[in-house]
Design a protein around this motif. Structure first.
Motif, PDB file in Angstrom:
ATOM      1  N   GLY A  90      -3.338  68.718  63.739  1.00  0.00           N
ATOM      2  CA  GLY A  90      -3.733  70.114  63.629  1.00  0.00           C
ATOM      3  C   GLY A  90      -3.051  70.884  62.519  1.00  0.00           C
ATOM      4  O   GLY A  90      -3.090  72.116  62.494  1.00  0.00           O
TER       5      GLY A  90
ATOM      6  N   TRP B  84      -3.772  70.950  59.246  1.00  0.00           N
ATOM      7  CA  TRP B  84      -4.653  71.570  58.257  1.00  0.00           C
ATOM      8  C   TRP B  84      -5.053  72.973  58.690  1.00  0.00           C
ATOM      9  O   TRP B  84      -5.356  73.826  57.864  1.00  0.00           O
ATOM     10  CB  TRP B  84      -5.902  70.732  58.029  1.00  0.00           C
ATOM     11  CG  TRP B  84      -5.678  69.505  57.207  1.00  0.00           C
ATOM     12  CD1 TRP B  84      -6.017  68.227  57.541  1.00  0.00           C
ATOM     13  CD2 TRP B  84      -5.078  69.421  55.913  1.00  0.00           C
ATOM     14  NE1 TRP B  84      -5.654  67.358  56.550  1.00  0.00           N
ATOM     15  CE2 TRP B  84      -5.075  68.058  55.534  1.00  0.00           C
ATOM     16  CE3 TRP B  84      -4.528  70.356  55.047  1.00  0.00           C
ATOM     17  CZ2 TRP B  84      -4.549  67.629  54.321  1.00  0.00           C
ATOM     18  CZ3 TRP B  84      -3.999  69.927  53.835  1.00  0.00           C
ATOM     19  CH2 TRP B  84      -4.031  68.573  53.490  1.00  0.00           C
ATOM     20  N   ASP B  85      -5.061  73.203  60.007  1.00  0.00           N
ATOM     21  CA  ASP B  85      -5.454  74.513  60.511  1.00  0.00           C
ATOM     22  C   ASP B  85      -4.267  75.413  60.786  1.00  0.00           C
ATOM     23  O   ASP B  85      -4.422  76.495  61.358  1.00  0.00           O
ATOM     24  CB  ASP B  85      -6.276  74.356  61.799  1.00  0.00           C
ATOM     25  CG  ASP B  85      -7.623  73.706  61.545  1.00  0.00           C
ATOM     26  OD1 ASP B  85      -8.196  73.957  60.462  1.00  0.00           O
ATOM     27  OD2 ASP B  85      -8.105  72.950  62.403  1.00  0.00           O
TER      28      ASP B  85
ATOM     29  N   THR C 113      -6.293  81.478  54.907  1.00  0.00           N
ATOM     30  CA  THR C 113      -6.334  81.626  56.367  1.00  0.00           C
ATOM     31  C   THR C 113      -5.597  80.492  57.063  1.00  0.00           C
ATOM     32  O   THR C 113      -5.202  80.623  58.208  1.00  0.00           O
ATOM     33  CB  THR C 113      -7.784  81.632  56.889  1.00  0.00           C
ATOM     34  OG1 THR C 113      -8.415  80.372  56.582  1.00  0.00           O
ATOM     35  CG2 THR C 113      -8.587  82.755  56.264  1.00  0.00           C
ATOM     36  N   ARG C 114      -5.425  79.365  56.364  1.00  0.00           N
ATOM     37  CA  ARG C 114      -4.833  78.174  56.971  1.00  0.00           C
ATOM     38  C   ARG C 114      -4.299  77.279  55.863  1.00  0.00           C
ATOM     39  O   ARG C 114      -4.506  77.526  54.676  1.00  0.00           O
ATOM     40  CB  ARG C 114      -5.875  77.429  57.795  1.00  0.00           C
ATOM     41  CG  ARG C 114      -6.997  76.829  56.953  1.00  0.00           C
ATOM     42  CD  ARG C 114      -8.180  76.423  57.781  1.00  0.00           C
ATOM     43  NE  ARG C 114      -8.944  77.596  58.179  1.00  0.00           N
ATOM     44  CZ  ARG C 114      -9.757  77.625  59.219  1.00  0.00           C
ATOM     45  NH1 ARG C 114      -9.925  76.537  59.959  1.00  0.00           N
ATOM     46  NH2 ARG C 114     -10.427  78.716  59.515  1.00  0.00           N
TER      47      ARG C 114
ATOM     48  N   SER D 212      -6.776  75.884  53.225  1.00  0.00           N
ATOM     49  CA  SER D 212      -7.606  76.823  52.471  1.00  0.00           C
ATOM     50  C   SER D 212      -7.719  76.492  50.992  1.00  0.00           C
ATOM     51  O   SER D 212      -8.711  76.841  50.350  1.00  0.00           O
ATOM     52  CB  SER D 212      -7.069  78.249  52.620  1.00  0.00           C
ATOM     53  OG  SER D 212      -7.287  78.741  53.925  1.00  0.00           O
TER      54      SER D 212
ATOM     55  N   GLY E 224     -10.796  71.763  53.204  1.00  0.00           N
ATOM     56  CA  GLY E 224     -10.553  72.901  54.072  1.00  0.00           C
ATOM     57  C   GLY E 224     -11.173  74.190  53.592  1.00  0.00           C
ATOM     58  O   GLY E 224     -11.325  75.143  54.359  1.00  0.00           O
TER      59      GLY E 224
ATOM     60  N   HIS F  12     -14.309  76.269  55.361  1.00  0.00           N
ATOM     61  CA  HIS F  12     -14.154  77.180  56.491  1.00  0.00           C
ATOM     62  C   HIS F  12     -14.146  78.625  56.007  1.00  0.00           C
ATOM     63  O   HIS F  12     -14.833  79.496  56.569  1.00  0.00           O
ATOM     64  CB  HIS F  12     -12.858  76.880  57.249  1.00  0.00           C
ATOM     65  CG  HIS F  12     -12.788  75.504  57.827  1.00  0.00           C
ATOM     66  ND1 HIS F  12     -13.539  75.133  58.916  1.00  0.00           N
ATOM     67  CD2 HIS F  12     -12.056  74.412  57.480  1.00  0.00           C
ATOM     68  CE1 HIS F  12     -13.278  73.876  59.216  1.00  0.00           C
ATOM     69  NE2 HIS F  12     -12.384  73.416  58.360  1.00  0.00           N
ATOM     70  N   ASP F  13     -13.361  78.879  54.972  1.00  0.00           N
ATOM     71  CA  ASP F  13     -13.282  80.227  54.428  1.00  0.00           C
ATOM     72  C   ASP F  13     -14.552  80.597  53.680  1.00  0.00           C
ATOM     73  O   ASP F  13     -14.988  81.759  53.724  1.00  0.00           O
ATOM     74  CB  ASP F  13     -12.074  80.342  53.487  1.00  0.00           C
ATOM     75  CG  ASP F  13     -10.760  80.051  54.196  1.00  0.00           C
ATOM     76  OD1 ASP F  13     -10.657  80.339  55.404  1.00  0.00           O
ATOM     77  OD2 ASP F  13      -9.844  79.504  53.546  1.00  0.00           O
TER      78      ASP F  13
END
Length: 448
Positions: free
Chosen positions: A226, A228-229, A391-392, A395, A400, A403-404
């Protein structure tokens, strides 16, 4: 800003036909549609710039069938291989074609300011001027190579940034000092050592993850654990220096091994006096903290495996950390460049963000974009994408950023829907007023 030739993209999230050259709608040929974009995305040209001759650039992350954008996997490299620079560049070309992205290559955005009407943006480019309702700044954080102001230009030594390094043959004969022990610095230093050069490596604070553990790549573990988030701890958190390599098939970076092979390790470079570089006495601390980061990930991975009963092979050799080399107990604190025949310094010291071309009130007191999940807090219609920890943790990485991107695209579409609703209401009120005015006029002038 990005170098000349950076691509700009105009895209309407609603699926409308968009301009593909010089700000015109494709095929319209009408001046009414000239120089207007519903939205502009300023992209980094660095992926296209990787297609440079003379440098072997392995991607530092395995394919793993997960490290790609949605709905398109790498086709040449296997799931446990490292794509090269050509494959990475081609992947972006293929993806752009797959989604029919209207990217205008060879167009540099040089200035963006607020337009004088309708909350739009005035965009100046190398191909002319445009107007846009929305701006997505997707240039990432790596515009200006960082050169610490330590060694003067007249020091009699060649100084280059890691971004300008291609191979050992480009450097003049002599020893080489590499400052910075992240992924680029360590790989460059090792390549120079393997070529027969006498190499000094300045090692600062860093994370040093295992390349593989219990049969799985480090990047796979980041996803399963977890990480990456993981959210940014504070707004504007800086990118973490990570010593990880995909060179030679990928292996864990081991500074003890490099020292044993003949590389001279030093602490952080701190100053320059009369031809002598000075270094902090922090080499041992930096190496040991890197070890702690390495072992912490092994422990976390073991706990994850045990908690879920996964059948992954044991890897006892991964826990072996060799003895400290003598340079940790007796660190070299000064380095006379002439006496040690150092002809080149390679500064692997990262990059700085440069958004000077964005002439908008969108930044805090130290020049960082003020945003919430990439949405500007001060300028309507302005967005940021690809920044570290936007955001993470993921990003600013290929696997990744989407997501943004999805959140921003949805925000633009929602904002446009609200504006469309407002315009329809205004039109309806205008039509009602016209009918009222017409009725009043009819009563005021009866037929004769």
């Amino acid at each position: 800003p990005a170098p000349a030739g950076g691509p700009a993209s105009g895209r309407n999230h609603g699926g409308e036909q968009l301009p593909t050259t010089n700000g015109r709608r494709d095929g319209s040929g009408s001046d009414a549609n000239k120089d207007w974009f519903p939205s502009i995305t300023r992209l980094s040209p660095q992926i296209l710039a990787t297609r440079r001759k003379g440098r072997r650039v392995p991607y530092n992350s395995e394919n793993c069938r997960i490290l790609h954008l949605p709905n398109l996997e790498f086709t040449e490299s296997g799931p446990d291989q490292f794509p090269g620079k050509e494959e990475i560049a081609q992947y972006f070309v293929d993806y752009a074609e797959k989604i029919s992205a209207p990217i205008n290559c060879g167009v540099e955005v040089t200035r963006i300011s607020e337009a004088s009407w309708r909350h739009q943006f005035h965009v100046e480019t190398s191909e002319g001027q445009l107007t846009a309702n929305n701006i997505v700044v997707a240039t990432g954080p790596f515009q200006l190579p960082v050169f610490p102001p330590l060694v003067p230009d007249n020091a009699g030594v060649r100084q280059i940034h890691s971004s300008a390094y291609r191979n050992p043959a480009q450097l003049p004969a002599g020893s080489v000092l590499v400052v910075g022990a992240g992924s680029s610095g360590t790989q460059i230093a090792e390549e120079l050592l393997d070529s027969g050069r006498d190499v000094y490596l300045s090692v600062g604070p860093h994370d040093r993850p295992p390349r593989r553990y219990r049969g799985q790549d480090f990047v796979w573990w980041l996803g399963m654990l977890g990480k990456w988030d993981a959210p940014a701890s504070t707004p504007g958190a800086k990118h973490i220096t990570i010593a990880v390599s995909g060179a030679a098939g990928g292996r864990t970076i081991d500074f003890r091994r490099l020292s044993t092979a003949g590389m001279h390790l030093l602490g952080r470079a701190t100053g320059w006096v009369d031809g002598v570089l000075h270094f902090a006495p922090d080499l041992k601390e930096n190496i040991h903290k890197g070890d702690q980061n390495y072992l912490a990930l092994l422990r976390e991975a073991d706990a994850y495996i045990a908690a879920r009963g996964l059948d992954l092979p044991m890897d006892p050799s991964a826990w072996t950390i060799g003895p400290d080399p003598d340079c940790l107990a007796h660190p070299l604190l000064t380095l006379d460049l002439e006496q040690n025949e150092i002809s080149t310094i390679v500064w692997a010291t990262g990059y700085e963000l440069d958004l000077s071309w964005l002439e908008l009130n969108a930044f805090d007191a130290v020049g960082r974009p003020q945003h919430q999940r990439g949405v500007s807090l001060t300028i309507d219609g302005l967005y940021f994408l690809g920044l570290p920890f936007l955001t993470r943790r993921g990003s600013s990485f290929i696997w990744g950023v989407w997501h943004d991107a999805k959140y921003i695209a949805d925000h633009i579409a929602t904002r446009r829907n609200y504006m469309t609703h407002l315009h329809r209401n205004n039109l309806h009120r205008s039509q009602q007023q016209d009918r009222t005015d017409k009725g009043s006029n009819d009563g005021a002038y009866p037929p004769s």
